[in-house]
Design a protein around this motif. Structure first.
Motif: not given
Length: 468
Positions: A80-103
């Protein structure tokens, strides 16, 4: 004596880890195709709170939680985003680390990804095939669920009942290939240009359930002390993990299965779901609600109970957070004019509150009674802070206790960051102005400090401040 409710036995059991003093704990992490929602956050917070209490009780906790970084959702998101599985994973793992740090969620001992463990996954599946627990159909490898004698024990469902609902959990193509409807995929044949790896069965990728068995056992051993996750994972995910893991090792996979309740939305307690349009991501929520407020809301509801997320519950959590911080501020303020020494009676009362807290938390991590003990400590702290004479050692003992117990819920109580001598000079100047009845200057100083985020409070013990 610490007791834990075991989903498998449906009763509380005395906690005895495999290795005395050490807890090997695995909690299922998110599939990283999007930002985590508050249901994911609830699970992460619940088990982080449990981890923190175990550490408070003196255990060394080896905490592992995974990232599912390859599955159908990941592949679809990449397309859907015309990208790779690896790129999707990197984006949302980075977001996960930021969000959980805030919690304020503690860091894992290790945070493995499925794609980093493909050789181990293939070896695991091959072992099951060699034992007759798995079979290959045109590059798809399935697990013979009925061959595992106690299959269905974790969700407490009869195998025949599972057969009726099996079609809800698999694709139609899989259903036609299987020897039995309740069998589940261990390895999936790749389709077209999907992400894939070479294997004895041809190009393909892991099934969802196999990755957690492989990663948990790789880092924590054949028998885990605690395996946690949302109650929606009991079946099929956790039951399939149990079946394939115990078939591989012929040992108990998990001593204590723990599952947290759902998050409901709004005053009507509607279950959160994408289909109902009430889906809330932590990424968006943190833009309007302080992470410590979210943390307190979710860490002070018993992990097995549902949490109501509403404006009212957020406001209540915000009020309770201020209650904790105010109690802490009152204590630290009095340190500057406290007498040397201790008050044994004060410290005895605090120790009783600690005992009440421990009794509550030892009962299957009863955080609601646990936080009630902390609020009782705050009440006592406020009363003690108002006494004409207070003692340094007793104040520090209460401060240390309040800080430690609050931290189990993930709450950080900190002294104001104000260190600017100018601010202290202004406070002292205001006190002199008030003594000289120069109320115009006194008000000017108050407003000046307010503009800098410093709120003054005039008390019988003198002027104190807090930072907004």
């Amino acid at each position: 004596m610490l007791q834990i409710y075991n989903t498998l036995t449906r009763q509380k059991e005395e906690f005895e880890p495999v290795t005395p003093g050490v807890v090997n704990m695995y909690v299922c992490g998110p599939t990283v195709y999007n930002y985590i929602h508050i249901g994911n956050a609830r699970s992460a917070i619940a088990f982080d709170t449990i981890r923190r209490y175990l550490e408070y009780r003196g255990y060394k906790v080896n905490y592992v939680s995974n990232f599912t970084d390859v599955d159908d959702k990941m592949i679809n998101a990449a397309r859907e985003n015309h990208t790779t599985v690896e790129a999707i994973a990197e984006k949302y793992i980075h977001a996960f680390m930021q969000d959980t740090a805030a919690l304020n969620i503690s860091k894992n001992v290790v945070h493995p990804r499925a794609t980093e463990n493909i050789p181990e996954i293939i070896d695991f599946v091959k072992n099951l095939e060699d034992q007759g627990y798995a079979y290959n159909v045109d590059g798809n490898v399935y697990y013979r669920a009925r061959k595992f004698p106690s299959y269905g024990a974790l969700p407490h469902i009869d195998v025949d009942q599972l057969e009726v609902g099996a079609s809800q959990h698999v694709e139609k193509g899989e259903f036609a290939q299987k020897e039995d409807p309740i069998d589940f995929a261990l390895w999936k044949k790749s389709k077209g240009d999907e992400i894939s790896w070479d294997s004895p069965w041809g190009k393909g990728r892991p099934g969802w359930h196999i990755e957690c068995s492989v990663m948990s056992m790789k880092y924590l051993g054949n028998t885990l002390d605690i395996h946690g996750g949302g109650e929606d994972l009991i079946f099929p995910h956790h039951e399939n993990e149990r079946a394939q893991s115990e078939a591989r090792t012929h040992q108990t996979f998990v001593k204590y299965w723990m599952h947290n309740g759902f998050v409901t939305i709004g005053e009507d307690n509607e279950k959160m779901s994408k289909s109902l349009g009430n889906f809330v991501t932590v990424h968006d929520l943190l833009k309007r609600v302080d992470g410590q407020v979210i943390r307190l809301l979710m860490s002070t509801t018993h992990y097995r109970r549902p949490i109501q997320y509403s404006q009212a519950s957020v406001q209540e959590a915000s009020s309770n957070l201020k209650k904790l911080q105010t109690g802490f501020n009152n204590l630290t303020y009095r340190l500057h004019n406290a007498e040397a020494g201790s008050d044994p009676k004060v410290e005895q009362e605090v120790r009783q509150i600690i005992a009440d807290f421990t009794d509550a938390m030892d009962d299957d991590f009863n955080v609601q009674n646990g936080i009630a003990a902390v609020y009782e400590l705050v009440k006592f702290a406020n009363m003690y802070s108002e006494r004409d004479i207070v003692f340094q050692n007793s104040l520090q003992f209460i401060i240390n206790t309040l800080t430690e117990l609050s931290s189990i819920f993930g709450i950080k109580l900190e002294q104001s960051e104000l260190k600017d001598e100018e601010i202290w000079d202004l406070i002292h100047e205001r006190e002199r102005a008030r003594a000289n009845k120069d109320f115009i200057r006194s008000d000017e100083i108050r407003e000046s400090l307010k503009a800098r985020g410093v709120i003054l409070e005039d008390t019988p013990q003198g002027t104190r401040f807090r930072k907004e």
